[in-house]
Every structure is written in C-alpha cells, then in structure tokens.
Scaffold this motif. Structure first.
Motif, PDB file in Angstrom:
ATOM      1  N   ASP A  56       0.865  -1.220  -0.028  1.00  0.00           N
ATOM      2  CA  ASP A  56      -0.081  -0.011  -0.133  1.00  0.00           C
ATOM      3  C   ASP A  56       1.135   1.275   0.011  1.00  0.00           C
ATOM      4  O   ASP A  56       0.331   2.373  -0.561  1.00  0.00           O
ATOM      5  CB  ASP A  56      -0.751  -0.002   1.313  1.00  0.00           C
ATOM      6  CG  ASP A  56      -1.780  -1.060   1.493  1.00  0.00           C
ATOM      7  OD1 ASP A  56      -2.458  -1.636   0.467  1.00  0.00           O
ATOM      8  OD2 ASP A  56      -1.891  -1.811   2.544  1.00  0.00           O
ATOM      9  N   TYR A  57       2.229   1.147   0.474  1.00  0.00           N
ATOM     10  CA  TYR A  57       2.884   2.190   0.806  1.00  0.00           C
ATOM     11  C   TYR A  57       4.319   1.887   0.356  1.00  0.00           C
ATOM     12  O   TYR A  57       4.744   0.596   0.600  1.00  0.00           O
ATOM     13  CB  TYR A  57       2.852   2.829   2.104  1.00  0.00           C
ATOM     14  CG  TYR A  57       1.494   3.386   2.430  1.00  0.00           C
ATOM     15  CD1 TYR A  57       1.003   4.290   2.118  1.00  0.00           C
ATOM     16  CD2 TYR A  57       0.624   2.323   3.195  1.00  0.00           C
ATOM     17  CE1 TYR A  57      -0.283   5.120   2.512  1.00  0.00           C
ATOM     18  CE2 TYR A  57      -0.512   2.796   3.687  1.00  0.00           C
ATOM     19  CZ  TYR A  57      -0.940   3.966   3.032  1.00  0.00           C
ATOM     20  OH  TYR A  57      -2.442   4.189   3.719  1.00  0.00           O
ATOM     21  N   ILE A  58       5.201   2.782  -0.038  1.00  0.00           N
ATOM     22  CA  ILE A  58       6.565   2.627  -0.169  1.00  0.00           C
ATOM     23  C   ILE A  58       7.165   3.566   1.352  1.00  0.00           C
ATOM     24  O   ILE A  58       7.309   4.459   1.355  1.00  0.00           O
ATOM     25  CB  ILE A  58       7.217   3.406  -1.191  1.00  0.00           C
ATOM     26  CG1 ILE A  58       6.765   2.551  -2.482  1.00  0.00           C
ATOM     27  CG2 ILE A  58       8.972   3.136  -1.123  1.00  0.00           C
ATOM     28  CD1 ILE A  58       6.873   3.360  -3.803  1.00  0.00           C
ATOM     29  N   PRO A  98       1.641   5.613  -2.474  1.00  0.00           N
ATOM     30  CA  PRO A  98       2.338   6.614  -1.824  1.00  0.00           C
ATOM     31  C   PRO A  98       3.844   6.167  -1.218  1.00  0.00           C
ATOM     32  O   PRO A  98       4.060   5.157  -0.757  1.00  0.00           O
ATOM     33  CB  PRO A  98       1.501   7.193  -0.664  1.00  0.00           C
ATOM     34  CG  PRO A  98       0.116   6.596  -1.268  1.00  0.00           C
ATOM     35  CD  PRO A  98       0.584   5.567  -1.999  1.00  0.00           C
ATOM     36  N   ILE A  99       4.530   7.227  -1.130  1.00  0.00           N
ATOM     37  CA  ILE A  99       6.154   7.242  -0.405  1.00  0.00           C
ATOM     38  C   ILE A  99       5.626   7.620   1.178  1.00  0.00           C
ATOM     39  O   ILE A  99       5.207   8.924   1.282  1.00  0.00           O
ATOM     40  CB  ILE A  99       6.939   7.938  -0.946  1.00  0.00           C
ATOM     41  CG1 ILE A  99       7.268   7.301  -2.281  1.00  0.00           C
ATOM     42  CG2 ILE A  99       8.205   7.824  -0.177  1.00  0.00           C
ATOM     43  CD1 ILE A  99       8.300   8.237  -3.340  1.00  0.00           C
ATOM     44  N   VAL A 100       6.214   6.909   1.964  1.00  0.00           N
ATOM     45  CA  VAL A 100       6.027   7.244   3.347  1.00  0.00           C
ATOM     46  C   VAL A 100       7.403   7.541   4.067  1.00  0.00           C
ATOM     47  O   VAL A 100       8.457   6.831   4.018  1.00  0.00           O
ATOM     48  CB  VAL A 100       5.324   6.382   4.459  1.00  0.00           C
ATOM     49  CG1 VAL A 100       5.265   6.914   5.870  1.00  0.00           C
ATOM     50  CG2 VAL A 100       4.063   5.851   3.727  1.00  0.00           C
ATOM     51  N   LEU A 101       7.676   8.945   4.505  1.00  0.00           N
ATOM     52  CA  LEU A 101       8.647   9.349   4.889  1.00  0.00           C
ATOM     53  C   LEU A 101       8.554   9.578   6.574  1.00  0.00           C
ATOM     54  O   LEU A 101       7.732  10.140   6.704  1.00  0.00           O
ATOM     55  CB  LEU A 101       9.237  10.806   4.368  1.00  0.00           C
ATOM     56  CG  LEU A 101       9.375  10.763   2.853  1.00  0.00           C
ATOM     57  CD1 LEU A 101       9.360  12.183   2.080  1.00  0.00           C
ATOM     58  CD2 LEU A 101      10.382  10.111   2.371  1.00  0.00           C
ATOM     59  N   THR A 102       9.530   9.110   7.060  1.00  0.00           N
ATOM     60  CA  THR A 102       9.729   9.227   8.716  1.00  0.00           C
ATOM     61  C   THR A 102      11.101  10.124   8.992  1.00  0.00           C
ATOM     62  O   THR A 102      12.069  10.130   8.166  1.00  0.00           O
ATOM     63  CB  THR A 102       9.543   7.959   9.531  1.00  0.00           C
ATOM     64  OG1 THR A 102      10.944   7.145   8.867  1.00  0.00           O
ATOM     65  CG2 THR A 102       8.566   7.077   9.204  1.00  0.00           C
ATOM     66  N   GLY A 103      11.038  10.679  10.356  1.00  0.00           N
ATOM     67  CA  GLY A 103      12.368  11.292  10.851  1.00  0.00           C
ATOM     68  C   GLY A 103      12.038  12.741  11.175  1.00  0.00           C
ATOM     69  O   GLY A 103      11.551  13.473  10.722  1.00  0.00           O
ATOM     70  N   ASN A 128       4.738  13.993  -6.919  1.00  0.00           N
ATOM     71  CA  ASN A 128       3.699  14.772  -6.740  1.00  0.00           C
ATOM     72  C   ASN A 128       3.404  14.748  -5.244  1.00  0.00           C
ATOM     73  O   ASN A 128       3.589  13.711  -4.380  1.00  0.00           O
ATOM     74  CB  ASN A 128       2.331  14.208  -7.323  1.00  0.00           C
ATOM     75  CG  ASN A 128       1.160  15.188  -7.390  1.00  0.00           C
ATOM     76  OD1 ASN A 128       0.536  15.294  -6.516  1.00  0.00           O
ATOM     77  ND2 ASN A 128       0.806  15.863  -8.440  1.00  0.00           N
ATOM     78  N   HIS A 129       2.850  15.976  -4.617  1.00  0.00           N
ATOM     79  CA  HIS A 129       2.550  15.975  -3.256  1.00  0.00           C
ATOM     80  C   HIS A 129       1.689  15.047  -2.726  1.00  0.00           C
ATOM     81  O   HIS A 129       1.771  14.471  -1.517  1.00  0.00           O
ATOM     82  CB  HIS A 129       1.891  17.607  -3.002  1.00  0.00           C
ATOM     83  CG  HIS A 129       1.635  17.718  -1.513  1.00  0.00           C
ATOM     84  ND1 HIS A 129       2.362  18.002  -0.463  1.00  0.00           N
ATOM     85  CD2 HIS A 129       0.354  17.807  -0.962  1.00  0.00           C
ATOM     86  CE1 HIS A 129       1.719  17.937   0.669  1.00  0.00           C
ATOM     87  NE2 HIS A 129       0.336  17.910   0.412  1.00  0.00           N
ATOM     88  N   ASN A 130       0.793  14.595  -3.614  1.00  0.00           N
ATOM     89  CA  ASN A 130      -0.388  13.548  -3.281  1.00  0.00           C
ATOM     90  C   ASN A 130       0.254  12.399  -3.143  1.00  0.00           C
ATOM     91  O   ASN A 130      -0.402  11.374  -2.613  1.00  0.00           O
ATOM     92  CB  ASN A 130      -1.504  13.671  -4.249  1.00  0.00           C
ATOM     93  CG  ASN A 130      -2.345  14.885  -4.334  1.00  0.00           C
ATOM     94  OD1 ASN A 130      -2.491  15.576  -3.241  1.00  0.00           O
ATOM     95  ND2 ASN A 130      -2.556  15.590  -5.574  1.00  0.00           N
ATOM     96  N   ASN A 131       1.409  12.109  -3.295  1.00  0.00           N
ATOM     97  CA  ASN A 131       2.129  10.667  -3.314  1.00  0.00           C
ATOM     98  C   ASN A 131       3.283  10.589  -2.276  1.00  0.00           C
ATOM     99  O   ASN A 131       3.959   9.790  -2.327  1.00  0.00           O
ATOM    100  CB  ASN A 131       2.650  10.310  -4.624  1.00  0.00           C
ATOM    101  CG  ASN A 131       1.434  10.014  -5.733  1.00  0.00           C
ATOM    102  OD1 ASN A 131       0.810   9.301  -5.436  1.00  0.00           O
ATOM    103  ND2 ASN A 131       1.858  10.507  -6.955  1.00  0.00           N
TER     104      ASN A 131
END
Length: 232
Positions: A56-58, A98-103, A128-131
C-alpha cells in the motif's frame, strides 16, 4: 597500554601486544575480509515474509542530512539517504503507491525536520505532493517503525533500506505486525567471496566499522528490543 607495560619492564608483553595489534590491522584492512564480514548482513534474505506482497505504501526510513556549513543542498544528503530516496522514486513510478517518509528533529540543527527535507527532495525530482506522506517523528529505526505503526496501523509496505540495515529493519517491522518486503540499496560489498589479497585499505576498515555497528545493533535487538512490548 604499551606505556604501562614498558614502565613495568614487560618488554615481551609489549612485543606480543604490538604483533597482535598489527596482525589484526593487516587482516581487517583487507577488502576481502570486509566483504566476508558484510556478506551475512547484505546478502542474507532479510524479509521475514514468505510471500511477495502488493504494498500500500513505500516506506523510506531516515538516514542523515547535514545541516551545517555553506554547501549545496545535494551535498547535504548522506549517500544512504540519496540511494533510499532515488530508489523510492523508481518504486513509486512502478507501483503507483504513496511514499511514506519518517524522521523528526534528530539532526545537528534541531529546528530541521528530516522528513520535511526528504519531502522537498522528492518534490525536486518530480514526485507529486499527493504521493508523499510525511510523518515528522522518529530518531532511530525502532521509533520510526513505531511511528509508522501509529499512523498507518494496517499498512503493507515495501521498505527501502541500506543493505547492512535490512535484517534489523525487517525484524522490527515484523514485531510491529507490519506486512512488508525489503528493497535493499547502499551495498558495501559485491557478494562475491572469491579470495584475493591486495594492499591494506582504509576503506576496508570503514566497512568493518559499519558491519560491527550493525552486528552490535542486532545484538541489542535480540537482548532488549525483541522482548519489548513498546513496538507491538
């Protein structure tokens, strides 16, 4: 150590100590030895999931971003960060999720949020911002996985990580009940274990240091984190 032994007139002990130290230096400065030590970390199958999943996500865990100095933005990114994010861009185009970024605020400049800087990087390369989903939390792998679980509890992810780090990340994701597969980047060995000898290399010592850090982190995981209820 040598000075103490010399003061006590233990010349034979000094000689033995120096021989052992020099021998270890020569051994661990060999690139083949570094490859041998790195191999179980980088080429052992990391994912604890037996099947391929449709994610569902990267998920892209943080690495590092240098906040100090008057240098171009691209120079601020650590190599592992660049490789993870570029791979995420490639995967996003392929998987269309979508790409999920943490930190969070763990950098030298405590006002800078790592995930927000990573978001800017992805925008620069056309994502894109939505991704992009930004989670402004986490200062190490465990805390980032906990944050991922809190925000996206039922997520199935392809996690992009440095090759030396993939085993520990997979364990933590499994502990959190997050279905996943691992996409590894930032390799420091080739996987070819054919024996060879070359002149000593400082780069080999750096690789040994990197491997030693990850082995110690895995030891910590098995001693403490694997039994913790915090991540479950």
């Amino acid at each position: 150590m040598n000075i103490l032994m010399l003061k006590r007139n233990k010349l034979s002990a000094v000689k033995t100590f120096n021989i052992v130290a020099l021998s270890l230096l020569l051994v661990f400065s060999q690139p083949w030895v570094a490859d041998l030590v790195l191999n179980p970390l980088e080429f052992q199958s990391a994912s604890t999931e037996a099947k391929e999943i449709q994610p569902d996500y990267i998920f892209v865990p943080a690495c590092y971003y240098h906040t100090e100095g008057n240098v171009p933005t691209i120079t601020r990114w650590h190599e592992c960060s660049l490789q993870r994010m570029l791979e995420a861009i490639k995967q996003q185009k392929k998987l269309e999720v979508p790409i999920v970024l943490t930190g969070g605020k763990f950098l030298q400049n405590k006002d800078v949020v790592f995930a927000r800087e990573a978001e800017k990087f992805l925008h620069t390369f056309g994502v894109n911002h939505n991704n992009i989903i930004v989670i402004e939390a986490g200062w190490n792998t465990k805390s980032e996985v906990i944050s991922l679980k809190e925000h996206l509890p039922d997520a199935r992810v392809v996690a992009i990580s440095s090759a030396t780090h993939q085993i520990r990340l997979s364990y933590l994701l499994s502990d959190a009940g997050i279905e996943h597969t691992i996409s590894a980047v930032d390799y420091h060995s080739s996987g070819d274990l054919s024996f060879y000898i070359v002149p000593p290399s400082s780069n080999a010592l750096i690789k040994i240091q990197r491997a030693a850090y990850e082995y110690l982190a895995l030891l910590k995981y098995f001693l403490y984190d694997s039994s913790s209820e915090e991540i479950r």
